[in-house]
Design a protein around this motif. Structure first.
Motif, short mmCIF file in Angstrom:
data_model
loop_
_atom_site.label_atom_id
_atom_site.label_comp_id
_atom_site.label_asym_id
_atom_site.label_seq_id
_atom_site.Cartn_x
_atom_site.Cartn_y
_atom_site.Cartn_z
N ALA A 72 1.11 -1.19 -0.01
CA ALA A 72 0.07 -0.11 -0.08
C ALA A 72 0.94 1.07 -0.23
O ALA A 72 0.42 2.18 -0.50
N LEU A 73 1.95 1.24 0.87
CA LEU A 73 2.76 2.16 0.76
C LEU A 73 3.61 2.59 -0.46
O LEU A 73 3.41 3.68 -1.21
N ILE A 74 4.28 1.49 -1.08
CA ILE A 74 4.86 1.42 -2.30
C ILE A 74 4.01 2.00 -3.70
O ILE A 74 4.44 2.68 -4.37
N PHE A 75 2.77 1.57 -3.51
CA PHE A 75 2.18 2.14 -4.91
C PHE A 75 1.30 3.36 -4.68
O PHE A 75 0.52 3.81 -5.51
N GLU A 82 10.63 5.13 -5.08
CA GLU A 82 12.02 5.19 -5.86
C GLU A 82 13.01 4.88 -4.67
O GLU A 82 13.96 4.37 -4.99
N LYS A 83 12.64 5.35 -3.42
CA LYS A 83 13.58 4.83 -2.20
C LYS A 83 13.63 3.28 -2.40
O LYS A 83 14.75 2.88 -2.24
N LEU A 84 12.77 2.44 -2.40
CA LEU A 84 12.71 0.87 -2.45
C LEU A 84 13.59 0.52 -3.84
O LEU A 84 14.45 -0.14 -3.81
N SER A 85 13.21 1.17 -4.92
CA SER A 85 13.97 0.86 -6.29
C SER A 85 15.56 1.08 -5.93
O SER A 85 16.41 0.16 -6.23
N ALA A 86 15.95 2.09 -5.48
CA ALA A 86 17.28 2.50 -5.19
C ALA A 86 17.87 1.37 -4.32
O ALA A 86 19.01 1.00 -4.61
N VAL A 87 17.38 0.96 -3.28
CA VAL A 87 17.66 0.09 -2.13
C VAL A 87 17.95 -1.20 -2.72
O VAL A 87 18.75 -2.17 -2.73
N GLN A 88 17.03 -1.72 -3.61
CA GLN A 88 16.81 -3.13 -4.07
C GLN A 88 17.36 -3.39 -5.31
O GLN A 88 17.75 -4.61 -5.75
N ASP A 89 17.55 -2.43 -6.18
CA ASP A 89 17.74 -2.63 -7.70
C ASP A 89 19.22 -3.57 -7.79
O ASP A 89 19.15 -4.63 -8.45
N ASN A 90 20.28 -3.28 -7.38
CA ASN A 90 21.42 -3.98 -7.46
C ASN A 90 21.26 -5.40 -7.00
O ASN A 90 21.79 -6.47 -7.72
N ILE A 91 20.74 -5.72 -5.68
CA ILE A 91 20.58 -6.77 -5.10
C ILE A 91 19.59 -7.88 -6.13
O ILE A 91 20.04 -8.89 -6.38
N ILE A 92 18.75 -7.41 -6.54
CA ILE A 92 17.76 -8.00 -7.64
C ILE A 92 18.55 -8.39 -9.08
O ILE A 92 18.64 -9.34 -9.28
N ARG A 93 19.21 -7.54 -9.42
CA ARG A 93 19.92 -7.50 -10.88
C ARG A 93 21.03 -8.79 -10.46
O ARG A 93 21.31 -9.41 -11.39
N THR A 94 21.70 -8.58 -9.51
CA THR A 94 22.76 -9.51 -9.36
C THR A 94 22.18 -11.06 -9.20
O THR A 94 22.73 -11.70 -9.51
N GLU A 95 21.11 -11.09 -8.34
CA GLU A 95 20.65 -12.46 -8.21
C GLU A 95 19.78 -12.97 -9.70
O GLU A 95 20.08 -14.08 -9.97
N LEU A 96 19.21 -12.06 -10.39
CA LEU A 96 18.70 -12.58 -11.67
C LEU A 96 19.94 -13.08 -12.54
O LEU A 96 19.73 -14.11 -13.34
N LEU A 97 21.13 -12.20 -12.72
CA LEU A 97 22.07 -12.59 -13.51
C LEU A 97 22.75 -13.88 -13.12
O LEU A 97 22.98 -14.83 -14.00
N ARG A 98 22.83 -14.05 -11.79
CA ARG A 98 23.48 -15.26 -11.45
C ARG A 98 22.51 -16.66 -11.83
O ARG A 98 23.08 -17.64 -12.21
N ARG A 99 21.11 -16.26 -11.80
CA ARG A 99 20.37 -17.60 -12.16
C ARG A 99 20.39 -17.72 -13.42
O ARG A 99 20.26 -18.84 -13.94
N CYS A 100 20.44 -16.63 -14.17
CA CYS A 100 20.54 -16.88 -15.90
C CYS A 100 21.79 -17.72 -15.93
O CYS A 100 21.78 -18.27 -16.91
N GLU A 101 22.73 -17.09 -15.60
CA GLU A 101 24.44 -17.67 -15.74
C GLU A 101 24.36 -19.25 -15.46
O GLU A 101 25.10 -20.08 -16.15
N THR A 102 23.65 -19.31 -14.29
CA THR A 102 23.67 -20.96 -13.99
C THR A 102 22.95 -21.65 -14.51
O THR A 102 22.73 -22.89 -14.48
#
Length: 192
Positions: A72-75, A82-102
């Motif tokens: 409810a807060l985020i939407f 934007e604050k959430l995006s800044a905090v989580q973006d790198n964490i998510i990208r790193t994990e998605l890339l790891r899963r794709c590569e493996t």
């Protein structure tokens, strides 16, 4: 050589139906939303980042993230989003890339709702699951039991679907029956 296809759309356009079809036909689908939920579990990287950034007010007594309250807060608050995006973006990208590569698959689909909004790159193609906003609104209200106002807030929190349409390599029209949708998918897959 591994081929990676990014799949996106808007909320309630039918990405889940598309990815279910792909999985049912044996394709590897990495679901960004599922990855985020895993990372938000107690002790996960996003759990810690959200707690440290937004505080305990968005967590239940058992320690789990209060998804309804946090959603409810985020939407409803673009600054918080934007604050959430800044905090989580790198964490998510790193994990998605790891899963794709493996992945051992030579054809990997990555379901990323904010693919264009967050400038994800590195795909051989991007597929957009498309439905006009009026379809999104009706589906979202029915699926999530939301009022029109609540549903519109969620739709408006994303890039307009017609803007995404201009950025995609291929468009999957989802305004008809499941059979029509599945025929489109079979045709797209045969082309790649």
């Amino acid at each position: 050589m591994k081929k990676v296809i990014g799949i996106t759309g808007g909320i309630a356009t039918g990405k889940s139906v598309v990815t279910s079809y792909l999985r049912a036909h044996g394709y590897d689908v990495i679901d960004a939303d599922a990855v985020v939920r895993e990372l938000q579990e107690v002790g996960g990287a996003l759990y810690i980042a959200i707690r440290d950034t937004f505080g305990q007010a968005y967590f239940l007594e058992n320690g789990a993230l209060d998804r309804a309250k946090f959603g409810a807060l985020i939407f409803s608050d673009p600054v918080a989003r934007e604050k959430l995006s800044a905090v989580q973006d790198n964490i998510i990208r790193t994990e998605l890339l790891r899963r794709c590569e493996t992945s051992s698959s030579q054809l990997v689909f990555m379901d990323i709702p904010l693919l264009f909004e967050r400038d994800y790159t590195g795909f051989d193609e991007t597929w957009l699951v498309y439905a006009p906003q009026e379809f999104q609104l009706k589906r979202l209200m029915k699926r999530n039991g939301l009022s029109e106002k609540e549903a519109l807030l969620r739709i408006k929190a994303q890039m307009p679907i017609d803007e995404k349409r201009s950025l995609a390599t291929r468009i999957i029209e989802n305004c008809d029956t499941i059979e029509v949708l599945e025929n489109q998918l079979a045709s797209l897959i045969s082309e790649i």
